[in-house]
Structures are given as structure tokens and as C-alpha cells.
Scaffold this active site. Sequence first.
Site, PDB file in Angstrom:
ATOM      1  N   ARG A 159      -7.278 -34.643  -7.765  1.00  0.00           N
ATOM      2  CA  ARG A 159      -7.768 -34.695  -9.241  1.00  0.00           C
ATOM      3  C   ARG A 159      -7.684 -36.046  -9.883  1.00  0.00           C
ATOM      4  O   ARG A 159      -8.354 -36.640 -10.496  1.00  0.00           O
ATOM      5  CB  ARG A 159      -6.894 -33.725 -10.062  1.00  0.00           C
ATOM      6  CG  ARG A 159      -7.280 -32.116  -9.617  1.00  0.00           C
ATOM      7  CD  ARG A 159      -6.464 -31.315 -10.409  1.00  0.00           C
ATOM      8  NE  ARG A 159      -4.900 -31.298  -9.642  1.00  0.00           N
ATOM      9  CZ  ARG A 159      -4.576 -30.670  -8.579  1.00  0.00           C
ATOM     10  NH1 ARG A 159      -5.002 -29.315  -9.004  1.00  0.00           N
ATOM     11  NH2 ARG A 159      -3.379 -30.646  -8.295  1.00  0.00           N
ATOM     12  N   THR A 239       1.156 -44.652  -8.118  1.00  0.00           N
ATOM     13  CA  THR A 239       1.645 -43.590  -9.060  1.00  0.00           C
ATOM     14  C   THR A 239       1.745 -42.533  -8.572  1.00  0.00           C
ATOM     15  O   THR A 239       1.891 -41.584  -9.287  1.00  0.00           O
ATOM     16  CB  THR A 239       0.426 -43.489 -10.341  1.00  0.00           C
ATOM     17  OG1 THR A 239      -0.518 -43.257  -9.664  1.00  0.00           O
ATOM     18  CG2 THR A 239       0.370 -44.902 -10.998  1.00  0.00           C
ATOM     19  N   SER A 240       1.887 -42.077  -7.119  1.00  0.00           N
ATOM     20  CA  SER A 240       1.981 -40.835  -6.618  1.00  0.00           C
ATOM     21  C   SER A 240       3.605 -40.605  -6.582  1.00  0.00           C
ATOM     22  O   SER A 240       4.247 -40.032  -7.555  1.00  0.00           O
ATOM     23  CB  SER A 240       1.387 -40.769  -5.137  1.00  0.00           C
ATOM     24  OG  SER A 240       1.835 -41.439  -4.238  1.00  0.00           O
ATOM     25  N   ARG A 241       4.299 -40.750  -5.448  1.00  0.00           N
ATOM     26  CA  ARG A 241       5.723 -40.527  -5.266  1.00  0.00           C
ATOM     27  C   ARG A 241       6.081 -41.633  -4.547  1.00  0.00           C
ATOM     28  O   ARG A 241       5.688 -42.273  -3.521  1.00  0.00           O
ATOM     29  CB  ARG A 241       5.824 -39.300  -4.528  1.00  0.00           C
ATOM     30  CG  ARG A 241       5.769 -37.964  -5.377  1.00  0.00           C
ATOM     31  CD  ARG A 241       6.784 -37.933  -6.568  1.00  0.00           C
ATOM     32  NE  ARG A 241       6.866 -36.420  -6.997  1.00  0.00           N
ATOM     33  CZ  ARG A 241       6.047 -36.474  -8.142  1.00  0.00           C
ATOM     34  NH1 ARG A 241       5.537 -37.490  -8.751  1.00  0.00           N
ATOM     35  NH2 ARG A 241       5.937 -35.318  -8.988  1.00  0.00           N
ATOM     36  N   GLU A 270      14.506 -42.690  -6.660  1.00  0.00           N
ATOM     37  CA  GLU A 270      14.686 -42.858  -8.000  1.00  0.00           C
ATOM     38  C   GLU A 270      15.842 -42.282  -8.408  1.00  0.00           C
ATOM     39  O   GLU A 270      16.342 -41.187  -7.869  1.00  0.00           O
ATOM     40  CB  GLU A 270      13.289 -42.061  -8.749  1.00  0.00           C
ATOM     41  CG  GLU A 270      12.173 -42.663  -8.787  1.00  0.00           C
ATOM     42  CD  GLU A 270      11.062 -41.845  -9.214  1.00  0.00           C
ATOM     43  OE1 GLU A 270      11.293 -41.095 -10.131  1.00  0.00           O
ATOM     44  OE2 GLU A 270       9.762 -42.284  -8.820  1.00  0.00           O
ATOM     45  N   HIS A 288       8.362 -44.454 -13.946  1.00  0.00           N
ATOM     46  CA  HIS A 288       7.672 -43.053 -13.846  1.00  0.00           C
ATOM     47  C   HIS A 288       7.245 -42.431 -14.930  1.00  0.00           C
ATOM     48  O   HIS A 288       7.531 -41.347 -15.413  1.00  0.00           O
ATOM     49  CB  HIS A 288       8.828 -42.118 -13.170  1.00  0.00           C
ATOM     50  CG  HIS A 288       8.072 -41.039 -12.586  1.00  0.00           C
ATOM     51  ND1 HIS A 288       8.775 -40.387 -11.389  1.00  0.00           N
ATOM     52  CD2 HIS A 288       7.114 -40.371 -12.494  1.00  0.00           C
ATOM     53  CE1 HIS A 288       7.964 -39.344 -11.023  1.00  0.00           C
ATOM     54  NE2 HIS A 288       6.876 -39.307 -11.685  1.00  0.00           N
ATOM     55  N   ALA A 290       3.602 -42.494 -15.638  1.00  0.00           N
ATOM     56  CA  ALA A 290       2.168 -42.319 -15.628  1.00  0.00           C
ATOM     57  C   ALA A 290       1.572 -41.279 -16.309  1.00  0.00           C
ATOM     58  O   ALA A 290       0.521 -41.469 -16.890  1.00  0.00           O
ATOM     59  CB  ALA A 290       1.689 -42.343 -14.102  1.00  0.00           C
TER      60      ALA A 290
HETATM   61  P1  NAD Z   1      -4.298 -33.253  -5.812  1.00  0.00           P
HETATM   62  O1  NAD Z   1      -3.700 -32.197  -4.968  1.00  0.00           O
HETATM   63  O2  NAD Z   1      -5.382 -32.773  -6.888  1.00  0.00           O
HETATM   64  O3  NAD Z   1      -4.888 -34.105  -4.767  1.00  0.00           O
HETATM   65  C1  NAD Z   1      -3.868 -34.763  -3.660  1.00  0.00           C
HETATM   66  C2  NAD Z   1      -5.354 -35.239  -2.748  1.00  0.00           C
HETATM   67  O4  NAD Z   1      -4.461 -35.960  -1.602  1.00  0.00           O
HETATM   68  C3  NAD Z   1      -5.842 -34.146  -2.175  1.00  0.00           C
HETATM   69  O5  NAD Z   1      -7.386 -34.499  -2.101  1.00  0.00           O
HETATM   70  C4  NAD Z   1      -5.371 -34.058  -0.517  1.00  0.00           C
HETATM   71  O6  NAD Z   1      -6.486 -33.737   0.374  1.00  0.00           O
HETATM   72  C5  NAD Z   1      -4.888 -35.579  -0.413  1.00  0.00           C
HETATM   73  N1  NAD Z   1      -4.064 -35.670   0.685  1.00  0.00           N
HETATM   74  C6  NAD Z   1      -3.059 -34.844   1.045  1.00  0.00           C
HETATM   75  N2  NAD Z   1      -2.527 -35.344   2.397  1.00  0.00           N
HETATM   76  C7  NAD Z   1      -2.893 -36.483   2.451  1.00  0.00           C
HETATM   77  C8  NAD Z   1      -3.148 -37.627   3.370  1.00  0.00           C
HETATM   78  N3  NAD Z   1      -2.113 -37.384   4.490  1.00  0.00           N
HETATM   79  N4  NAD Z   1      -3.763 -38.644   3.472  1.00  0.00           N
HETATM   80  C9  NAD Z   1      -4.729 -38.745   2.523  1.00  0.00           C
HETATM   81  N5  NAD Z   1      -4.774 -37.944   1.650  1.00  0.00           N
HETATM   82  C10 NAD Z   1      -4.032 -36.710   1.486  1.00  0.00           C
HETATM   83  O7  NAD Z   1      -3.235 -33.728  -6.720  1.00  0.00           O
HETATM   84  P2  NAD Z   1      -3.429 -34.680  -8.059  1.00  0.00           P
HETATM   85  O8  NAD Z   1      -3.085 -33.834  -9.249  1.00  0.00           O
HETATM   86  O9  NAD Z   1      -4.400 -35.554  -7.715  1.00  0.00           O
HETATM   87  O10 NAD Z   1      -1.735 -35.521  -7.796  1.00  0.00           O
HETATM   88  C11 NAD Z   1      -1.505 -36.248  -6.691  1.00  0.00           C
HETATM   89  C12 NAD Z   1       0.203 -36.576  -6.696  1.00  0.00           C
HETATM   90  O11 NAD Z   1       0.242 -37.606  -7.695  1.00  0.00           O
HETATM   91  C13 NAD Z   1       0.866 -35.249  -7.146  1.00  0.00           C
HETATM   92  O12 NAD Z   1       1.139 -34.660  -6.019  1.00  0.00           O
HETATM   93  C14 NAD Z   1       2.109 -36.103  -7.686  1.00  0.00           C
HETATM   94  O13 NAD Z   1       3.136 -36.457  -6.811  1.00  0.00           O
HETATM   95  C15 NAD Z   1       1.635 -37.350  -8.186  1.00  0.00           C
HETATM   96  N6  NAD Z   1       1.765 -37.655  -9.698  1.00  0.00           N
HETATM   97  C16 NAD Z   1       2.667 -38.622 -10.255  1.00  0.00           C
HETATM   98  C17 NAD Z   1       2.581 -38.774 -11.304  1.00  0.00           C
HETATM   99  C18 NAD Z   1       3.510 -39.706 -12.066  1.00  0.00           C
HETATM  100  O14 NAD Z   1       4.027 -39.453 -13.389  1.00  0.00           O
HETATM  101  N7  NAD Z   1       3.656 -40.918 -11.710  1.00  0.00           N
HETATM  102  C19 NAD Z   1       1.735 -37.982 -12.496  1.00  0.00           C
HETATM  103  C20 NAD Z   1       0.886 -37.013 -11.885  1.00  0.00           C
HETATM  104  C21 NAD Z   1       1.103 -36.873 -10.392  1.00  0.00           C
END
Ligand code: NAD
Length: 327
Positions: A159, A239-241, A270, A288, A290
Site C-alpha cells: 500500500r 520509513t518501514s521498521r 527505538e 518515527h 511518518a
Molecule cells: P503492505 O503489507 O501493504 O506492503 C508490504 C509489501 O512488502 C508487500 O507488497 C509485501 O509483498 C512486501 N514484502 C514482504 N516481504 C518482502 C521482502 N522480503 N522483500 C521485498 N518485499 C517484501 O504494508 P504497508 O501498509 O505498505 O506498510 C509497510 C510497512 O511500513 C508496515 O509493515 C510498517 O512496518 C511500516 N510503516 C511505518 C510507518 C511509520 O510511521 N514509519 C507508518 C506506516 C507503516
Amino acid sequence: MSTQGKPRVLLMHPILDPGPAILAEAAEVVPYPPDRPLDEASIRSHAEGCTGIVSQVMDPIRETVLSTPGLKVVSNVAVGFDNIDVAAATAHKVMVTNTPGVLDDTTADFAFTLLMATARRVVEADYFTRQGQFRGWAIDMMLGTDIYGATLGIIGIGRIGRGVAHRAKGFNMRVLYYDPNPLTREAEQQLGSERVDLARLLVESDFVSVHVPLTEQTHHLLSTQQFGQMKHSAILINTSRGPVIDEAALVEALNARKIAGAGLDVYEREPAVHPGLIPLANVILAPHIASASVRTRSEMSAMAARNMATAVRGGRPPNLLNPEVKR
Ligand code: NAD
């Protein structure tokens, strides 16, 4: 059950309106004392007698907590749920919910904000100006990296990753992505993106933005070897983890100029930040935030509260991560 006849729900941290009102209609809300540590033993002692826990990313919700008698549901106020052991929850028949979708645009906006601010050295330039160092236009002052027309590599095209790809179109960027789950041809065309393997993405990208969940497979997905494959001029955005990136290896790569810069919102331990990142001018460090817009944090609060309210009333919550618990 409480004396009011409503199920008790442990609220680990305050949430935003309208979350509290939604929760209070369905449950007796028990706030977690702010002076208590966020360790499992302490969380468990406060969860005794509770049907639900409303948790956030810093709360470790694993076996010790999930085995609390009577616990039925954990509602995480986040889309990521790496702080919760979902397999253990399923084993104990505890439902787990998250807040997907409502934060996509806000988080993608922030990834792009970090990308642009790092490329064009905005934080450094602001500091420079405030320090009184701006003494006139100079042809070689604060030179940065072009964004328009550059190549962006997106790791994880879910997403949020798709939201970033969408924004990159407006900057005429070439978008590469790496994800074990490919987009449909149609979606690839719509986003103007091409699926490649990780090595090619790293070799060819001017910017690399990470959007994967934290799992066993993504832990330290980027480390010394991967930084060695990136362009010396490349900028990394996360911005992931935090633990998706080997932070010590990143510090080493930045110091050795293996890559040009980084924009980070998340950290391996963190709220601690690797001390090696602090003195680096080519790095932007955010705490953190985002998903931190007023609207989005309210929507996350409301969604988490609705998930909890539905579950404690005996229903199937809309964002259930382990549906096998609730047939
Ligand atoms: P999502 O599940 O829609 O998308 C994650 C994508 O990563 C999927 O398409 C999946 O197939 C892919 N993926 C999984 N394992 C993989 C790998 N080994 N290599 C490559 N791609 C891989 O999730 P999302 O809603 O887009 O959110 C992603 C992440 O962002 C969340 O899990 C969360 O940890 C992080 N996030 C952080 C903040 C923040 O405040 N910084 C805010 C929102 C989300």
C-alpha cells in the site's frame, strides 16, 4: 468483566478522538500507568482481568502477555504488527487487529518528504542559515542531488510503496521495485514501474525507499553487502521498521561514502538512535512520525477503537490479522 458489566480493556497509551469515546461505549477502559515500564511482565500484570489490550508499536505483546487468562483481543494502533507475536496469539485464541489503509498517503508523503529533504539538504541548509553562515549566493553552496528524472528503487510495493511510486510519477522518475509479490501488468503500467531483483534495484537506483514489514525475512535486508552494491551517490530512505536495516553497517557505509546520504524515520533499537548517525550532516533523522498527521492519527485511533469495540461485543473485527481464531 468489570463491576459496570462491561469487559475491561487495557489502554497502553492514550489515543486520539474519537477513539476514547468509541472504546468507552463498549468497554471499561483501564489506562496503563505511564510510569510503568513497557516490559512483558509488567504489561501482563496490568492485563489480568482484561478482555482486550489496545497496544502501540513500542509495546511487546508476546507469549507472556498473550497467555493471560481471559484475554481475547489485541488491537494495535498501527499497520505494522511486528511488536506482536501473532502465531502465539493464534495459539492462545487471541484475535489481533491493525489499522491498514488509513495511513498510506500520509506515510508515503513523509517518505517523499525525507527523500526530497535529504537530496536537497534542507535540514542542513536551515541550520546553516540560522547559524548566520549565509553570507551571499555562491555557485557551489549546498549542492544537492536532482530528484526530477532520477531512478527510484522501491523495496516492498504494498500500500505505502505504491503510494510512493505514484508520487514519483509527478517527478518523472524511473521506478524500479523489488517485491516477492509482483504487481499486475496493469498496475505496473499505471505506476510506470518495473519489477527487478534486489541487486539490480540497488545497482541502478539514485534513491532507495524501503516499505516492507519487519519479519524474519526482512530483518537486516540491507547490510554491508547491499550498501556495497548501491551507487556512491545514492540516498536511502527508511520509513518501514528500523531492524530492516543493519544500522551499524549503514553508519559504516555513510562514513566510508559508499552511499551519499539517508533519510530515516525508524531505528533498530527505538527510541535509541545509533550514536554514529548523530554527527552525520548527510543524514536526516525523524522520530518515527511518518503517519503523524492530525487526520491520520485520529483515523488510526478510531479504527483501532472500532476493531476493539466490535471484538469485545462478540463480533468479528474488520481488520483481523488471524481470522482462524474467529470462525
Ligand atoms: P503492505 O503489507 O501493504 O506492503 C508490504 C509489501 O512488502 C508487500 O507488497 C509485501 O509483498 C512486501 N514484502 C514482504 N516481504 C518482502 C521482502 N522480503 N522483500 C521485498 N518485499 C517484501 O504494508 P504497508 O501498509 O505498505 O506498510 C509497510 C510497512 O511500513 C508496515 O509493515 C510498517 O512496518 C511500516 N510503516 C511505518 C510507518 C511509520 O510511521 N514509519 C507508518 C506506516 C507503516
